[in-house]
Design a protein around this motif. Structure first.
Motif, PDB file in Angstrom:
ATOM      1  N   PRO A  15       0.832  -1.207   0.000  1.00 44.46           N
ATOM      2  CA  PRO A  15       0.000   0.000   0.000  1.00 44.46           C
ATOM      3  C   PRO A  15       0.868   1.259   0.000  1.00 44.46           C
ATOM      4  O   PRO A  15       1.617   1.509   0.925  1.00 44.46           O
ATOM      5  CB  PRO A  15      -0.795  -0.118   1.298  1.00 44.46           C
ATOM      6  N   GLY A  16       0.814   1.994  -1.103  1.00 40.80           N
ATOM      7  CA  GLY A  16       1.529   3.266  -1.130  1.00 40.80           C
ATOM      8  C   GLY A  16       2.983   3.195  -1.542  1.00 40.80           C
ATOM      9  O   GLY A  16       3.605   4.215  -1.804  1.00 40.80           O
ATOM     10  N   VAL A  17       3.562   2.007  -1.573  1.00 42.16           N
ATOM     11  CA  VAL A  17       4.989   1.901  -1.898  1.00 42.16           C
ATOM     12  C   VAL A  17       5.189   0.846  -2.985  1.00 42.16           C
ATOM     13  O   VAL A  17       4.614  -0.237  -2.913  1.00 42.16           O
ATOM     14  CB  VAL A  17       5.815   1.451  -0.668  1.00 42.16           C
ATOM     15  N   LYS A  18       6.023   1.169  -3.951  1.00 45.67           N
ATOM     16  CA  LYS A  18       6.423   0.164  -4.928  1.00 45.67           C
ATOM     17  C   LYS A  18       7.761  -0.384  -4.455  1.00 45.67           C
ATOM     18  O   LYS A  18       8.785   0.277  -4.599  1.00 45.67           O
ATOM     19  CB  LYS A  18       6.555   0.827  -6.301  1.00 45.67           C
ATOM     20  N   ALA A  19       7.742  -1.562  -3.847  1.00 44.58           N
ATOM     21  CA  ALA A  19       8.972  -2.100  -3.271  1.00 44.58           C
ATOM     22  C   ALA A  19       9.891  -2.650  -4.354  1.00 44.58           C
ATOM     23  O   ALA A  19      11.109  -2.536  -4.260  1.00 44.58           O
ATOM     24  CB  ALA A  19       8.653  -3.183  -2.253  1.00 44.58           C
TER      25      ALA A  19
ATOM     26  N   ALA B  15     -10.141   7.448   7.535  1.00 41.67           N
ATOM     27  CA  ALA B  15      -8.795   6.885   7.612  1.00 41.67           C
ATOM     28  C   ALA B  15      -8.248   7.044   9.020  1.00 41.67           C
ATOM     29  O   ALA B  15      -7.580   6.161   9.551  1.00 41.67           O
ATOM     30  CB  ALA B  15      -7.874   7.591   6.616  1.00 41.67           C
ATOM     31  N   TYR B  16      -8.549   8.181   9.642  1.00 44.55           N
ATOM     32  CA  TYR B  16      -8.029   8.427  10.980  1.00 44.55           C
ATOM     33  C   TYR B  16      -8.629   7.444  11.985  1.00 44.55           C
ATOM     34  O   TYR B  16      -7.931   6.862  12.798  1.00 44.55           O
ATOM     35  CB  TYR B  16      -8.318   9.862  11.418  1.00 44.55           C
ATOM     36  N   ILE B  17      -9.939   7.249  11.877  1.00 42.57           N
ATOM     37  CA  ILE B  17     -10.577   6.291  12.793  1.00 42.57           C
ATOM     38  C   ILE B  17     -10.007   4.895  12.586  1.00 42.57           C
ATOM     39  O   ILE B  17      -9.707   4.184  13.543  1.00 42.57           O
ATOM     40  CB  ILE B  17     -12.114   6.282  12.600  1.00 42.57           C
ATOM     41  N   ALA B  18      -9.815   4.544  11.302  1.00 44.88           N
ATOM     42  CA  ALA B  18      -9.284   3.209  11.021  1.00 44.88           C
ATOM     43  C   ALA B  18      -7.927   3.031  11.683  1.00 44.88           C
ATOM     44  O   ALA B  18      -7.593   1.970  12.197  1.00 44.88           O
ATOM     45  CB  ALA B  18      -9.176   3.015   9.514  1.00 44.88           C
ATOM     46  N   LYS B  19      -7.147   4.104  11.686  1.00 45.98           N
ATOM     47  CA  LYS B  19      -5.804   4.029  12.250  1.00 45.98           C
ATOM     48  C   LYS B  19      -5.856   3.951  13.778  1.00 45.98           C
ATOM     49  O   LYS B  19      -4.987   3.361  14.405  1.00 45.98           O
ATOM     50  CB  LYS B  19      -5.024   5.272  11.816  1.00 45.98           C
ATOM     51  N   HIS B  20      -6.840   4.593  14.358  1.00 43.84           N
ATOM     52  CA  HIS B  20      -6.918   4.623  15.818  1.00 43.84           C
ATOM     53  C   HIS B  20      -8.145   3.870  16.308  1.00 43.84           C
ATOM     54  O   HIS B  20      -8.782   4.265  17.272  1.00 43.84           O
ATOM     55  CB  HIS B  20      -6.949   6.070  16.315  1.00 43.84           C
ATOM     56  N   ILE B  21      -8.424   2.789  15.604  1.00 38.94           N
ATOM     57  CA  ILE B  21      -9.667   2.051  15.845  1.00 38.94           C
ATOM     58  C   ILE B  21      -9.770   1.582  17.285  1.00 38.94           C
ATOM     59  O   ILE B  21     -10.845   1.511  17.862  1.00 38.94           O
ATOM     60  CB  ILE B  21      -9.755   0.858  14.860  1.00 38.94           C
ATOM     61  N   ARG B  22      -8.612   1.297  17.913  1.00 34.58           N
ATOM     62  CA  ARG B  22      -8.636   0.752  19.260  1.00 34.58           C
ATOM     63  C   ARG B  22      -9.233   1.747  20.251  1.00 34.58           C
ATOM     64  O   ARG B  22     -10.114   1.413  21.025  1.00 34.58           O
ATOM     65  CB  ARG B  22      -7.222   0.364  19.680  1.00 34.58           C
ATOM     66  N   GLU B  23      -8.754   2.997  20.187  1.00 38.07           N
ATOM     67  CA  GLU B  23      -9.225   4.004  21.140  1.00 38.07           C
ATOM     68  C   GLU B  23     -10.711   4.284  20.940  1.00 38.07           C
ATOM     69  O   GLU B  23     -11.480   4.324  21.900  1.00 38.07           O
ATOM     70  CB  GLU B  23      -8.442   5.314  21.002  1.00 38.07           C
ATOM     71  N   PHE B 386      -8.940 -10.087  20.976  1.00 37.56           N
ATOM     72  CA  PHE B 386      -8.881 -10.545  19.591  1.00 37.56           C
ATOM     73  C   PHE B 386      -8.922  -9.357  18.634  1.00 37.56           C
ATOM     74  O   PHE B 386      -8.167  -9.280  17.670  1.00 37.56           O
ATOM     75  CB  PHE B 386     -10.041 -11.488  19.288  1.00 37.56           C
ATOM     76  N   PHE B 387      -9.796  -8.410  18.936  1.00 35.48           N
ATOM     77  CA  PHE B 387      -9.936  -7.197  18.135  1.00 35.48           C
ATOM     78  C   PHE B 387      -8.586  -6.472  18.051  1.00 35.48           C
ATOM     79  O   PHE B 387      -8.157  -6.024  16.991  1.00 35.48           O
ATOM     80  CB  PHE B 387     -10.990  -6.319  18.805  1.00 35.48           C
ATOM     81  N   ASP B 388      -7.905  -6.389  19.177  1.00 40.65           N
ATOM     82  CA  ASP B 388      -6.571  -5.785  19.266  1.00 40.65           C
ATOM     83  C   ASP B 388      -5.587  -6.465  18.337  1.00 40.65           C
ATOM     84  O   ASP B 388      -4.921  -5.838  17.522  1.00 40.65           O
ATOM     85  CB  ASP B 388      -6.034  -6.002  20.689  1.00 40.65           C
ATOM     86  N   VAL B 389      -5.501  -7.778  18.519  1.00 39.32           N
ATOM     87  CA  VAL B 389      -4.511  -8.556  17.778  1.00 39.32           C
ATOM     88  C   VAL B 389      -4.826  -8.519  16.292  1.00 39.32           C
ATOM     89  O   VAL B 389      -3.950  -8.363  15.446  1.00 39.32           O
ATOM     90  CB  VAL B 389      -4.500 -10.013  18.294  1.00 39.32           C
ATOM     91  N   TYR B 390      -6.111  -8.602  15.970  1.00 43.85           N
ATOM     92  CA  TYR B 390      -6.547  -8.575  14.582  1.00 43.85           C
ATOM     93  C   TYR B 390      -6.100  -7.268  13.916  1.00 43.85           C
ATOM     94  O   TYR B 390      -5.566  -7.263  12.816  1.00 43.85           O
ATOM     95  CB  TYR B 390      -8.066  -8.718  14.528  1.00 43.85           C
ATOM     96  N   ASN B 391      -6.301  -6.159  14.627  1.00 42.35           N
ATOM     97  CA  ASN B 391      -5.915  -4.868  14.062  1.00 42.35           C
ATOM     98  C   ASN B 391      -4.414  -4.756  13.890  1.00 42.35           C
ATOM     99  O   ASN B 391      -3.920  -4.177  12.933  1.00 42.35           O
ATOM    100  CB  ASN B 391      -6.409  -3.733  14.958  1.00 42.35           C
ATOM    101  N   LYS B 392      -3.683  -5.302  14.859  1.00 45.97           N
ATOM    102  CA  LYS B 392      -2.229  -5.243  14.767  1.00 45.97           C
ATOM    103  C   LYS B 392      -1.743  -6.035  13.558  1.00 45.97           C
ATOM    104  O   LYS B 392      -0.890  -5.586  12.817  1.00 45.97           O
ATOM    105  CB  LYS B 392      -1.600  -5.813  16.044  1.00 45.97           C
ATOM    106  N   ASN B 393      -2.322  -7.211  13.339  1.00 45.07           N
ATOM    107  CA  ASN B 393      -1.923  -8.025  12.202  1.00 45.07           C
ATOM    108  C   ASN B 393      -2.238  -7.330  10.892  1.00 45.07           C
ATOM    109  O   ASN B 393      -1.498  -7.422   9.931  1.00 45.07           O
ATOM    110  CB  ASN B 393      -2.621  -9.384  12.247  1.00 45.07           C
ATOM    111  N   LYS B 394      -3.380  -6.635  10.869  1.00 40.84           N
ATOM    112  CA  LYS B 394      -3.780  -5.964   9.649  1.00 40.84           C
ATOM    113  C   LYS B 394      -2.793  -4.844   9.321  1.00 40.84           C
ATOM    114  O   LYS B 394      -2.455  -4.624   8.172  1.00 40.84           O
ATOM    115  CB  LYS B 394      -5.194  -5.397   9.814  1.00 40.84           C
ATOM    116  N   GLU B 395      -2.340  -4.163  10.373  1.00 36.17           N
ATOM    117  CA  GLU B 395      -1.345  -3.103  10.182  1.00 36.17           C
ATOM    118  C   GLU B 395      -0.082  -3.661   9.543  1.00 36.17           C
ATOM    119  O   GLU B 395       0.477  -3.090   8.626  1.00 36.17           O
ATOM    120  CB  GLU B 395      -0.966  -2.503  11.533  1.00 36.17           C
TER     121      GLU B 395
END
Lengths: 506, 396
Positions: A15-19, B15-23, B386-395
């Motif tokens: 996402p966003g980067v061409k590696a 996008a901001y909410i998605a990034k800080h979904i946990r809080e 699980f929600f926590d871990v799921y979000n971390k993996n997605k990141e």
């Protein structure tokens, strides 16, 4: 010779980067092919595409391997076809034996019951092949890094490897272990194993590689054939950084002042084996503005020396004196050592130097939090200003100081560690492998920073396994072996041969 | 610099909410759970008397969650808090009811005793490097046993009114109106104003340093929700008996611990120790001492929790604090702390405790048996993590 592997126009986007952008790689059957490039150039991504970590379909381009197309859906697929990767961070289980590690996931078993005699017999054969004289039942954690690397290779051989990929295999190895490993690669080549080696160490690349592919910013820059005779280090460096680097070490005006740091009759015993003396009656001195190197093999006690001085972070029964500007200094705990003006930049930045989950800002002020706080309350504006200052002066490449350090490249992480210690305003800096695992461009920047520090009158002690680096940077080099100094060379006297002969003579 | 500005301006609300979904997720989860129980209990949940009860019932969990958060951030765990809480409650009963000691003296002695218990456990964890799980498991058994011994297996009570007011008292209306309690309303309004002021100040500072901040629309929305909730709660309380004493002490404690964890060198260092103890140690931080102090602090807060609990029940029972450590630990993990240490927030732990509290309270109103209650609480804990871990993996 025909091509064993042909990767054509590989493009991989995150996402966003061409590696990777249209990278091609062609490896001939039976050769050693080196891949060079700065950190972040895309080498590891390319290898992950090849080994199926990024499954087929998640990238564009084609892979032809061994006379057919390859569409790997995972590591198992590529391993089945004889492609084995050995990663930089070794993937051995420390508490299991060599034999158990080699056959982990691939056990010699009948109906789930392990056939130990057979396992040990096969292991002995493999260990003989890689030249490792250890009993198959030895636990891996009792081996040094060099021997662990050999176990990894033995493990690869057990899987009938056809294409062996080594990611920075000698990064953590001493000179002699590296030599042994390179010899082994050449031997495997003679037996018909094709290898890809990713390395920053160009002298090694020149020694073993039959051809070199240079990758920069996710694109193939050049493929150089060693048989053509134009494989020189300068050529590779030029392709890697995109500019000529006539001087790999920045110039520095050498000028030493008063004696800043002195160590007298330093003795340290091993923390667990009470009868083993790690440092034996060692003395040294460093003057202001001087860069003094400590050369020696892995296990010679260099890191142990540094850590025992820095707040007794290593060892037991420590005796001896530390003098700063001729005065006895109390360095018995880390905060006292910092207070006295010492700083120690660790060789292992990820586990000992940084809090990876924290931001650049917080890591920068960690060792001197009091300086940005009043009565125990942190002044966050001041903290940000400090971090911003160091970001600018050390040229840490990041969108902001609020990034977590785990998102930075190795070179930039190392700069954050340096920033942390510079902020404690030390007089004496001990740098332990300050350029390990970082790319050529970043190394040059770190060297420049070291020179600026010495110009500012700091005393710098530099521990390194890379001899050219010590020769290029230091005014004086102590040569260490088995816990004591076996020689001291000035910049004029020092050469790789002189250092090695001092070590070997013991 | 260019990049920084891009980052601070070029991000949308989604996008901001998605990034800080946990809080945000945590806040929305609390609201959703409250709405759910408000509806299914037919409006009982948010009646003034029940809101008051919510605070009274959960105060000791929240108090202990503050300490537990710091223990968990430092990379440890304390299984003994339930037993310590029960033991201190028993100690208070013996001192006040049996020995007739003045309430004030007994309370000081009990808090000191809690801190000493924490110190004893912290000593083994910090200086002898015995895993906290084992040390506090031992403590859990020891203090459960000691409180049984102290009470000789019987309940001891009742307490004098001055002690009871610790939990059951209300702050008198300084404005003398009574109904509605003007003090409660004033406190609500002032709190909202302070929160707004703090939020705006942080925004201004973030803007100055080019830190990515939440989009202004979201800032308004979030503050509007928080303000509405605060005003709603204080309005309801004002029409019942005003502000409970325990609510005031809870709010003060929460503010103090937010300050300690986020603004002081002490707090910063605890996070550093939990994030990477070796690196912290090599940076001159006295990691053992800090670990020790987090346990002393935990013991102190467990004692305070024990006093509040005993005061509320108006009796000390051998069963007090049984399995409470699990609620406290669950609250901290629901609040987003990581088992590995180094991350987690006080506000998260408090919201986590409220989520547990609202569920306990709501399910009790509905008459759901203790059996199902446990099952549901367990599943909520698992879902949150699980929600926590799921979000971390997605990141990644």
């Amino acid at each position: 010779m025909t091509a064993l592997l042909e990767m054509r126009n590989i493009t991989k986007t995150f996402p966003g980067v061409k590696a990777l952008d249209n990278v091609s790689l062609s490896v001939r059957e039976g050769e050693i092919h080196a891949i060079c490039g700065e950190n972040g150039a895309g080498k590891s991504t390319l290898m992950k595409v090849l080994s199926g970590v990024y499954p087929t379909g998640s990238y564009d381009g084609e892979i032809h391997y061994d006379g057919g197309t390859a569409a790997f859906r995972g590591i198992r697929d590529s391993e089945d076809r004889g492609i084995i990767i050995i990663h930089q961070e070794l993937a051995l289980v420390p508490l299991l034996s060599i034999a158990e590690n080699i056959f982990l996931g691939n056990e010699c078993a009948k109906g789930g019951v392990i056939d130990w005699p057979e396992t040990f017999r096969l292991t002995e054969g493999l260990l003989a092949k890689v030249g490792l004289r250890e009993a198959p039942g030895t636990k891996v954690d009792s081996l040094g890094v060099g021997k662990q690397q050999l176990v990894e290779i033995a493990k690869a051989l057990s899987k009938n490897v056809r294409l062996l990929i080594l990611d920075e295999p000698t990064a953590a190895l001493s000179e002699s272990d590296s030599q042994a490993l390179l010899e082994l690669l050449l031997e495997l080549k003679a037996q018909g194993v094709t290898s890809i080696i990713i390395s920053h160490k160009l002298n090694e690349v020149r020694r073993v590689a039959d051809s070199v592919t240079v990758i920069r910013d996710g694109a193939t820059i050049s493929t150089i054939d060693a048989r053509g005779g134009d494989l020189t280090e300068d050529r590779i460096v030029r392709d890697m950084v995109g500019r000529d680097m006539a001087h790999r070490y920045p110039e520095r005006e050498r000028r030493a002042g008063e004696t800043m740091f002195e160590l007298k009759n330093w003795n340290v015993w091993h923390p667990e084996h009470a009868d083993r003396q790690v440092i034996e009656d060692l003395s040294m001195n460093v003057r202001a503005g001087e860069v003094v190197g400590i050369a020696g093999l892995m296990g010679s006690g260099r890191t142990e020396l540094a850590m025992s001085v820095f707040g007794r972070s290593y060892g037991r029964k420590i005796s001896g004196q530390v003098l700063l500007r001729g005065q006895r200094a109390d360095v018995s705990t880390v905060d006292r050592a910092i207070g006295a003006g010492l700083a120690y930049v660790t060789e292992d930045r990820k586990t000992l130097g940084l809090i990876l989950e924290e931001t650049i800002r917080r890591n920068t002020v960690l060792a001197n939090l009091g300086a940005v706080a009043r009565r125990g309350v942190v002044d966050e504006s001041r903290e940000t200003e400090v971090a911003e200052d160091y970001r600018r002066t050390l040229r840490i490449r990041t969108p902001s100081v609020f990034q977590k350090v785990m998102n930075l490249s190795g070179g930039n992480q190392q700069k954050v560690v340096l920033a942390k210690w510079l902020f404690t305003e030390p007089d004496v800096l001990i740098l332990d492998e300050p350029t390990r695992g970082i790319d050529v461009g970043a190394k040059y920047e770190i060297y420049s920073i070291i020179n600026e520090l010495s110009a500012a009158g700091k005393a710098v002690i530099m521990i390194s396994s890379e001899m050219p680096e010590l020769l290029g940077m230091c005014d004086r080099i102590y040569v260490m072996n088995e816990g004591s100094f076996v020689g001291e060379l000035t910049a004029d006297e020092a050469s790789q041969e002189a250092i090695m002969s001092l070590i070997v003579r013991e | 610099m260019e990049q920084t500005e891009q980052a601070s301006t070029g991000i949308g609300i989604g996008a901001y909410i998605a990034k800080h979904i946990r809080e945000y997720g945590l806040l929305f989860a609390l609201i959703a759970i409250m709405l759910f129980f408000q509806i299914v209990t037919g409006g009982v949940l948010l009646r003034p008397v029940n809101i008051t009860n919510l605070f009274l019932q959960n105060s000791y969990i929240i108090i202990m969650a503050l300490g537990m958060l710091m223990v968990i951030v430092a990379g440890h765990i304390d299984l003994s808090v339930g037993s310590v809480m029960g033991f201190v409650g028993a100690l208070a009963a013996v001192m006040i009811v049996r020995w007739d000691l003045p309430v004030f003296v007994a309370m000081i002695a009990c808090l000191a005793c809690g801190a000493a218990i924490g110190a004893a456990q912290g000593y083994f964890v910090a200086y002898w490097k015995i895993p906290s799980f084992i040390v506090t498991l031992a403590g859990m058994l020891v203090f459960r046993g000691l409180s049984l011994w102290l009470l000789a297996g019987q309940s001891v009570g009742p307490f004098p009114p001055s002690f009871q007011s610790l939990a059951n008292g209300f702050i008198p209306d300084l404005f003398g109106v009574g109904k509605p309690n003007v003090l409660a309303l004033a406190v609500g309004v002032v709190t909202v104003l302070i929160l707004l002021w703090l939020g705006l100040r942080t925004r201004a500072r973030n803007a100055r340093y080019g830190i990515e901040d939440e989009p202004f629309g979201l800032f308004v929305l979030r503050n509007a929700i928080v303000a509405a909730a605060l005003l709603f709660v204080t309005w309801k309380l004002a029409w019942f008996r005003g502000l409970p004493n325990v609510m005031l002490s809870m709010v003060i404690l929460t503010v103090v611990y937010v300050f300690i964890t986020e603004r002081t060198t002490l707090g910063r260092r605890v996070y550093a120790v939990g994030g990477n103890a070796k690196a912290a140690k090599l940076s001159g931080i006295r990691t053992e001492r800090l670990t020790f102090l987090t346990f002393v602090n935990m013991g102190f807060l467990a004692a305070l929790g024990g006093l509040v609990y005993a005061a509320r029940l108006n009796t000390a029972t051998p069963k007090a604090g049984f399995a409470v450590e699990l609620d406290v630990i669950a609250a901290v993990f629901i609040g987003g702390a990581s088992m590995a240490g180094g991350s987690g927030k006080i506000v998260g732990a408090v919201v986590g405790a409220f989520i547990m509290g609202v569920m306990n309270n709501g399910m009790s109103i509905l008459g759901i048996g203790i059996d199902y209650q446990q099952v549901i609480k367990g599943l909520v804990l698992l879902a949150a993590v699980f929600f926590d871990v799921y979000n971390k993996n997605k990141e990644a």
